[in-house]
Design an enzyme around this catalytic site. Structure first.
Site, PDB file in Angstrom:
ATOM      1  N   CYS A 125       0.888  -1.163   0.000  1.00 34.13           N
ATOM      2  CA  CYS A 125       0.000   0.000   0.000  1.00 34.13           C
ATOM      3  C   CYS A 125       0.923   1.209   0.000  1.00 34.13           C
ATOM      4  O   CYS A 125       1.446   1.585   1.048  1.00 34.13           O
ATOM      5  CB  CYS A 125      -0.915   0.008   1.224  1.00 34.13           C
ATOM      6  SG  CYS A 125      -1.990   1.476   1.263  1.00 34.13           S
ATOM      7  N   CYS A 128      -0.344   4.162   2.320  1.00 38.78           N
ATOM      8  CA  CYS A 128      -0.445   4.054   3.788  1.00 38.78           C
ATOM      9  C   CYS A 128      -0.310   2.607   4.237  1.00 38.78           C
ATOM     10  O   CYS A 128       0.795   2.077   4.322  1.00 38.78           O
ATOM     11  CB  CYS A 128      -1.744   4.675   4.292  1.00 38.78           C
ATOM     12  SG  CYS A 128      -1.846   4.756   6.087  1.00 38.78           S
ATOM     13  N   SER A 129      -1.446   1.951   4.470  1.00 38.86           N
ATOM     14  CA  SER A 129      -1.358   0.651   5.133  1.00 38.86           C
ATOM     15  C   SER A 129      -2.528  -0.276   4.818  1.00 38.86           C
ATOM     16  O   SER A 129      -2.808  -1.190   5.589  1.00 38.86           O
ATOM     17  CB  SER A 129      -1.281   0.856   6.646  1.00 38.86           C
ATOM     18  OG  SER A 129      -2.401   1.602   7.076  1.00 38.86           O
ATOM     19  N   CYS A 130      -3.249  -0.056   3.703  1.00 43.58           N
ATOM     20  CA  CYS A 130      -4.363  -0.950   3.374  1.00 43.58           C
ATOM     21  C   CYS A 130      -3.829  -2.368   3.187  1.00 43.58           C
ATOM     22  O   CYS A 130      -2.791  -2.586   2.560  1.00 43.58           O
ATOM     23  CB  CYS A 130      -5.099  -0.470   2.130  1.00 43.58           C
ATOM     24  SG  CYS A 130      -6.144   0.970   2.476  1.00 43.58           S
TER      25      CYS A 130
END
Lengths: 220, 114
Positions: A125, A128-130
């Site tokens: 991702c 970010c952090s998906c």
């Protein structure tokens, strides 16, 4: 219980070091609480005071996340390895296929992609952090790091080599970027020499990192 | 840095020239981090309608750059949550300031904080 009692163990999300009654405890690791730990307590208590969320809901949500571990993803992969029809259903409709194994993947859409000799998939991702949390749990720290997010999309082979993964030159490497609405799930290539293994034994070869795609499945 | 790169949001770092190695060590989440994670997930759940996941992303992505760069993941989440809860009128900045003071006093009384 003092904080000291919690120092050891709990390397696995499914181990409940804290009893459910202690999930809202003011236990601070590594010294006195910092500003963010204090802000967390303040926001939480205001949310409770105002009835926006209840302590019971928060405890239940923490326990729910503790239960979402890479073992769920591993079961799905092992089943897909032994049952080609299931693997196709997984690619067509992840939610329904996971439900066949009593795994709830409500939330953002999950999409299964398969790695083979010809093509190796790895997801990230960049923004970010998906992450496919429903089947892997909360993402590891490195997945959210600036280094992984920036480098994986331009130089995946060097990133893979840091994870100890070397692929043949003829294997294409495809990097897939998750979004808030859609998260990927890699079905790693089934290792050679696993023909006689049971589904449970196969699942033990499937690691979190192999479902992200930074490694291959373990060898038996 | 090229012009194209400087026009990006601070979160938009795919492909940027970063040459440091990845720190692959595993970190166990603290209890406080697990609570922040669970609270955020409760607040942006579609059935609650407090804010949605895109508003949450936006709140993180638009944090002041020194915070975005220098604070860790869940610290950013906590700051974004504070910003969203104020912005949505769920609580005021004054209420938060007062509650933080209460919490500090209580922890000091209990001998937990320095």
């Amino acid at each position: 219980m003092s904080p000291h009692d919690h120092e050891h163990g709990d390397d696995h999300g499914h181990d409940h070091v804290y009893g459910d009654d202690d999930l809202l405890a003011e236990v601070f690791e590594g010294g006195p609480p910092d500003d963010y730990e204090i802000l967390e307590i303040a926001l939480r208590e205001l949310l409770f005071d105002k009835g926006v969320i209840t302590p019971a809901e928060l405890r239940a949500k923490i326990v729910e996340w503790d239960g979402k571990t890479p073992e769920n993803g591993a079961r799905i992969v092992a089943h897909a390895w032994v049952d080609p029809a299931y693997k196709q259903r997984l690619k067509d409709d992840f939610y329904s296929a996971a439900a066949e194994l009593d795994i709830d993947t409500a939330g953002p859409q999950l999409v299964a992609v398969e790695s083979t000799d010809d093509v190796h998939h790895v997801f990230c991702c960049t923004l970010c952090s998906c992450y496919p949390r429903a089947v892997l749990g909360i993402p590891p720290e490195w997945y959210k790091s600036k280094e992984y997010r920036s480098r994986i999309v331009v130089d995946p082979r060097s990133v893979l080599s840091e994870f100890g993964t070397t692929l043949p030159d003829h294997t294409d490497v495809r990097v897939i970027d998750n979004t808030a609405e859609s998260r990927y799930f890699v079905i790693p290539k089934r290792p050679e020499g696993t023909e006689g293994l049971s589904e449970e034994e196969l699942a033990k070869l499937v690691t979190r990192d192999s479902i992200i795609g930074v490694t291959e499945a373990l060898k038996p | 840095m090229s012009e194209a790169e400087t026009n990006r949001g601070q979160h938009d770092i795919g492909g940027l020239n970063v040459d440091s190695l990845i720190d692959r060590s595993e970190h166990r989440l603290s209890l406080s981090e697990r609570r922040v994670d669970a609270m955020m997930n409760l607040l942006f759940a579609p059935d609650r309608k407090i804010f949605n996941i895109d508003e949450m992303r936006r709140a993180i992505e638009t944090l002041p750059s020194d915070l975005y760069e220098n604070y860790n993941y869940y610290e950013r989440w906590t700051l974004a949550m504070e910003k969203l809860l104020i912005g949505k009128g769920i609580m005021t900045a004054d209420e938060i300031t007062a509650k933080v003071a209460d919490v500090r006093a209580r922890l000091k009384e209990a001998g937990v904080s320095a």
